[in-house]
Write an enzyme that holds these catalytic residues in place. Structure first.
Site, PDB file in Angstrom:
ATOM      1  N   SER A 124      41.387  36.942  40.420  1.00  0.00           N
ATOM      2  CA  SER A 124      40.923  35.655  40.964  1.00  0.00           C
ATOM      3  C   SER A 124      42.111  34.916  41.582  1.00  0.00           C
ATOM      4  CB  SER A 124      40.269  34.807  39.869  1.00  0.00           C
ATOM      5  OG  SER A 124      41.091  34.735  38.724  1.00  0.00           O
ATOM      6  N   ASP A 174      44.635  42.328  35.602  1.00  0.00           N
ATOM      7  CA  ASP A 174      43.528  42.934  36.349  1.00  0.00           C
ATOM      8  C   ASP A 174      44.014  44.053  37.257  1.00  0.00           C
ATOM      9  OD1 ASP A 174      40.862  42.284  36.073  1.00  0.00           O
ATOM     10  OD2 ASP A 174      41.019  40.434  37.234  1.00  0.00           O
ATOM     11  N   LYS A 195      42.710  45.439  32.885  1.00  0.00           N
ATOM     12  CA  LYS A 195      41.255  45.256  32.972  1.00  0.00           C
ATOM     13  C   LYS A 195      40.769  45.869  34.273  1.00  0.00           C
ATOM     14  CE  LYS A 195      39.117  41.096  33.920  1.00  0.00           C
ATOM     15  NZ  LYS A 195      38.378  41.411  35.156  1.00  0.00           N
ATOM     16  N   GLU A 233      36.921  46.626  36.640  1.00  0.00           N
ATOM     17  CA  GLU A 233      35.529  46.215  36.789  1.00  0.00           C
ATOM     18  C   GLU A 233      34.582  47.407  36.901  1.00  0.00           C
ATOM     19  OE1 GLU A 233      35.046  43.452  40.056  1.00  0.00           O
ATOM     20  OE2 GLU A 233      36.524  42.066  39.233  1.00  0.00           O
ATOM     21  N   GLU A 245      30.164  38.821  32.805  1.00  0.00           N
ATOM     22  CA  GLU A 245      30.189  37.695  33.749  1.00  0.00           C
ATOM     23  C   GLU A 245      28.807  37.448  34.351  1.00  0.00           C
ATOM     24  OE1 GLU A 245      33.422  37.696  36.549  1.00  0.00           O
ATOM     25  OE2 GLU A 245      32.579  36.033  37.704  1.00  0.00           O
TER      26      GLU A 245
HETATM   27  O1  KIV Z   1      39.825  37.717  37.927  1.00  0.00           O
HETATM   28  C1  KIV Z   1      39.376  36.986  37.042  1.00  0.00           C
HETATM   29  O2  KIV Z   1      39.745  35.803  36.890  1.00  0.00           O
HETATM   30  C2  KIV Z   1      38.352  37.533  36.171  1.00  0.00           C
HETATM   31  C3  KIV Z   1      37.639  36.571  35.270  1.00  0.00           C
HETATM   32  C4  KIV Z   1      36.625  35.839  36.054  1.00  0.00           C
HETATM   33  C5  KIV Z   1      37.065  37.233  34.083  1.00  0.00           C
HETATM   34  O3  KIV Z   1      38.092  38.682  36.200  1.00  0.00           O
END
Ligand code: KIV
Length: 261
Positions: free
Chosen positions: A45, A83, A113, A115, A179
């Protein structure tokens, strides 16, 4: 106390909820860490809130390494999760592992993390000794395929989402972000899984909650419905800037106390 992946599962077993925020820089990471936030997610994000992109799709691995390193440097206790950006894990499980290794080596993060329902990639990374957090429901990197920012898992797709969640748990994910899915479905998934779930727009039945820090602090000008503002930082910053402009114009700043003899 240093939070580890095992700490989150202990909290779930004891029925104790935990809090997560995103962070992309050393300053906010240090503040949130000292406040006791259990998980700092260096979310992609950052593409929206720091770099000004419309979506997270253009974010690169090199950019995430940069943000991840800054957050890790300022964090003592929180679990730092970085991420994996779009394009860094979809091509093959080899590519996924190579990207995860770069993140761990070059940022010092505690986990990565990714997706979607990608059990094979998760397993490959976990087998190499790297903890992986999953992310299901609305997955921002697939915004084009999902035709915009829409609630997922309504109607017939609920059962598939539960199966995907079980698949990621079986592949070795240590936690799962849910989410923008109906609160009832998120509560059911949280009960079915042994691993903790982390909700964002997924109701109170998840084991932990996460917010994008700029939404939580009221810094964004377009926060989603599910975000609660704990501050009105956008207004406060704007008022502070106006006061500064006025002080400079009227020579009220700098004063004696800000000047050298
Ligand atoms: O990138 C991010 O901030 C996220 C959150 C919304 C969980 O993946």
């Amino acid at each position: 106390m240093k939070i580890r992946t095992g700490t989150l599962s202990q909290l779930k077993q004891r029925g104790m909820k935990f809090s997560c925020l995103t962070s992309y820089d050393a300053l906010t990471a240090g503040i949130f860490d000292q406040a006791g936030i259990e998980v700092l997610l260096v979310g992609d994000s950052a593409g929206n809130v720091v770099l000004g992109y419309d979506t997270t799709v253009p974010v690169t691995l090199d950019q995430m390494l940069h943000f991840g390193r800054a957050v890790k440097e300022a964090t003592s206790n929180a679990l730092v999760v970085v991420d994996m950006p779009f394009g860094s894990y979809e091509v093959s499980t080899e590519q996924a592992l190579a990207s995860a290794i770069r993140i761990m080596k070059e940022t010092g993060a505690d986990a990565v993390k990714l997706e979607g329902s990608r059990a094979e990639a998760v397993k490959r990374i976990v087998d190499a000794g790297i903890p992986v957090m999953g992310h299901l429901g609305f997955t921002p990197q697939s915004v084009n395929q999902l035709s915009g920012f829409k609630v997922q898992g309504r109607g017939d797709s609920a059962a598939a989402l539960l199966e995907d969640a079980k698949g990621l748990e079986a592949a070795g994910a240590f936690a799962l972000v849910l989410e923008m899915i109906p609160a009832k479905l998120a509560a059911e998934i949280s009960q079915e899984l042994q691993i903790p779930t982390i909700g964002i727009g997924a109701g109170v039945g998840c084991d932990g909650q996460i917010l994008v820090w700029t939404d939580f602090a009221g810094l964004s000008d377009r926060s989603p419905k599910f975000a609660k503002k704990y501050l009105d930082l956008r207004v406060q910053l704007s008022e502070a800037a106006a006061a500064y402009i006025e002080d400079v114009r009227t020579e009220s700043f700098p004063g004696e106390e800000h000047s050298f003899n």
